[in-house]
Enzyme design. Structure first.
Site, PDB file in Angstrom:
ATOM      1  N   GLY A  12       0.793  -1.229   0.000  1.00  0.00           N
ATOM      2  CA  GLY A  12       0.000   0.000   0.000  1.00  0.00           C
ATOM      3  C   GLY A  12       0.824   1.277   0.000  1.00  0.00           C
ATOM      4  O   GLY A  12       0.338   2.325   0.421  1.00  0.00           O
ATOM      5  N   ARG A  73     -15.021 -15.181  -9.969  1.00  0.00           N
ATOM      6  CA  ARG A  73     -14.529 -13.834 -10.280  1.00  0.00           C
ATOM      7  C   ARG A  73     -15.686 -12.825 -10.298  1.00  0.00           C
ATOM      8  O   ARG A  73     -15.575 -11.706  -9.787  1.00  0.00           O
ATOM      9  CB  ARG A  73     -13.795 -13.859 -11.633  1.00  0.00           C
ATOM     10  CG  ARG A  73     -12.810 -12.732 -11.804  1.00  0.00           C
ATOM     11  CD  ARG A  73     -12.113 -12.793 -13.134  1.00  0.00           C
ATOM     12  NE  ARG A  73     -11.111 -13.824 -13.267  1.00  0.00           N
ATOM     13  CZ  ARG A  73      -9.882 -13.775 -12.768  1.00  0.00           C
ATOM     14  NH1 ARG A  73      -9.498 -12.733 -12.078  1.00  0.00           N
ATOM     15  NH2 ARG A  73      -9.028 -14.755 -12.959  1.00  0.00           N
ATOM     16  N   LEU A 101     -10.115  -7.733 -12.912  1.00  0.00           N
ATOM     17  CA  LEU A 101     -11.507  -7.332 -12.737  1.00  0.00           C
ATOM     18  C   LEU A 101     -12.350  -7.755 -13.935  1.00  0.00           C
ATOM     19  O   LEU A 101     -11.853  -7.827 -15.055  1.00  0.00           O
ATOM     20  CB  LEU A 101     -11.566  -5.822 -12.532  1.00  0.00           C
ATOM     21  CG  LEU A 101     -10.785  -5.360 -11.287  1.00  0.00           C
ATOM     22  CD1 LEU A 101     -10.520  -3.865 -11.332  1.00  0.00           C
ATOM     23  CD2 LEU A 101     -11.521  -5.752 -10.019  1.00  0.00           C
ATOM     24  N   HIS A 117       0.629   0.842 -13.200  1.00  0.00           N
ATOM     25  CA  HIS A 117       1.271  -0.406 -13.632  1.00  0.00           C
ATOM     26  C   HIS A 117       2.778  -0.160 -13.717  1.00  0.00           C
ATOM     27  O   HIS A 117       3.208   0.858 -14.273  1.00  0.00           O
ATOM     28  CB  HIS A 117       0.711  -0.839 -14.984  1.00  0.00           C
ATOM     29  CG  HIS A 117       1.322  -2.113 -15.478  1.00  0.00           C
ATOM     30  ND1 HIS A 117       0.986  -3.348 -14.961  1.00  0.00           N
ATOM     31  CD2 HIS A 117       2.271  -2.327 -16.411  1.00  0.00           C
ATOM     32  CE1 HIS A 117       1.709  -4.271 -15.559  1.00  0.00           C
ATOM     33  NE2 HIS A 117       2.488  -3.687 -16.447  1.00  0.00           N
ATOM     34  N   GLN A 181       9.381   6.733  -8.080  1.00  0.00           N
ATOM     35  CA  GLN A 181       8.725   7.617  -9.055  1.00  0.00           C
ATOM     36  C   GLN A 181       7.209   7.443  -9.028  1.00  0.00           C
ATOM     37  O   GLN A 181       6.457   8.399  -9.227  1.00  0.00           O
ATOM     38  CB  GLN A 181       9.261   7.341 -10.467  1.00  0.00           C
ATOM     39  CG  GLN A 181      10.721   7.689 -10.642  1.00  0.00           C
ATOM     40  CD  GLN A 181      11.027   9.117 -10.240  1.00  0.00           C
ATOM     41  OE1 GLN A 181      10.341  10.055 -10.659  1.00  0.00           O
ATOM     42  NE2 GLN A 181      12.033   9.308  -9.407  1.00  0.00           N
ATOM     43  N   GLU A 182       6.750   6.202  -8.784  1.00  0.00           N
ATOM     44  CA  GLU A 182       5.300   5.963  -8.685  1.00  0.00           C
ATOM     45  C   GLU A 182       4.697   6.845  -7.599  1.00  0.00           C
ATOM     46  O   GLU A 182       3.608   7.408  -7.759  1.00  0.00           O
ATOM     47  CB  GLU A 182       5.018   4.492  -8.369  1.00  0.00           C
ATOM     48  CG  GLU A 182       5.366   3.536  -9.497  1.00  0.00           C
ATOM     49  CD  GLU A 182       4.970   2.097  -9.174  1.00  0.00           C
ATOM     50  OE1 GLU A 182       3.889   1.866  -8.616  1.00  0.00           O
ATOM     51  OE2 GLU A 182       5.768   1.176  -9.470  1.00  0.00           O
TER      52      GLU A 182
END
Ligand code: GAR
Length: 196
Positions: A12, A73, A101, A117, A181-182
């Site tokens: 997280g 799912r 998803l 991503h 960087q994310e």
């Protein structure tokens, strides 16, 4: 108030970067927005504790609980949607959420569902992105914030961050460089969407 719901599966740290940026920049007042819930598919996701510390509602919808359903799912997705929709989200932010998803889920949140991503999309969709970038001899790697469509790791690119791949890199050292960087890119991308 524009509610943000963040979905996580593990550490997280991207969620934490968004929460801290929102607090530091006073998004509640400036953008009329707040992180109203953090939801995980794993009860032991480390990020849940941090969300609680910040006074954010948390929930766990364990995908494994749906394993014996005829359509696991879809059943998981439906339960997740119910939980998310309690918070009437303006934006649903996938931050290290490691479940695929369903098209129905994606359609339900069309225009308000984004993901980060760890590759320079459209290169290296899927898993093990850093090892694959090193293996391919890439000189640069990075991460992408994109809108979520029914096709995995596709959808409009909203932001990208680029880092060099160094000669001695392992998947772990490259992942750490990209993650830094994310943490800068994702809060900024969320802010830009909310300011629209
Ligand atoms: C991040 O590197 C994110 O880009 C990646 O998982 C990590 C989660 O870290 N996401 C994916 O691989 C999605 N397919 P975090 O839980 O510390 O934010």
């Amino acid at each position: 108030m524009k509610n943000i719901v963040i979905l996580i599966s593990g550490g997280g740290s991207n969620m934490a970067a968004i929460v801290r940026t929102a607090e530091r920049q006073n998004w509640a007042k400036r953008l009329n927005t707040r992180v109203s819930a953090v939801i995980s598919n794993k009860a032991d996701a480390e990020g849940l504790g941090l969300a609680k510390q910040h006074g954010i509602a948390t929930a766990v919808i364990d995908h494994k609980a749906f394993a014996s359903e005829p359509h696991p799912r879809e059943a998981f997705g439906a339960a997740l949607m119910t939980e998310i929709d309690h918070h009437q989200p303006h934006l649903v932010v996938l931050a290290g959420f490691m479940r695929i998803l369903t098209p129905g889920f994606v359609a339900h949140y069309e225009g308000r569902l984004i993901n980060i991503h760890p590759s320079l999309l459209p290169a290296f969709t899927g898993l093990n992105t850093h090892a694959r970038a090193i293996e391919a001899g890439c000189k640069f790697a990075g991460a992408t914030v994109h809108r979520v469509t029914a096709e995995l790791d596709h959808g409009e690119i909203l932001a990208q961050a680029v880092v060099p791949v160094l000669p001695d890199d392992t998947a772990d050292t490259l992942a750490a460089r990209v993650l830094t960087q994310e943490h800068l890119m994702y809060p900024k991308a969320v802010e830009e969407l909310l300011a629209k």
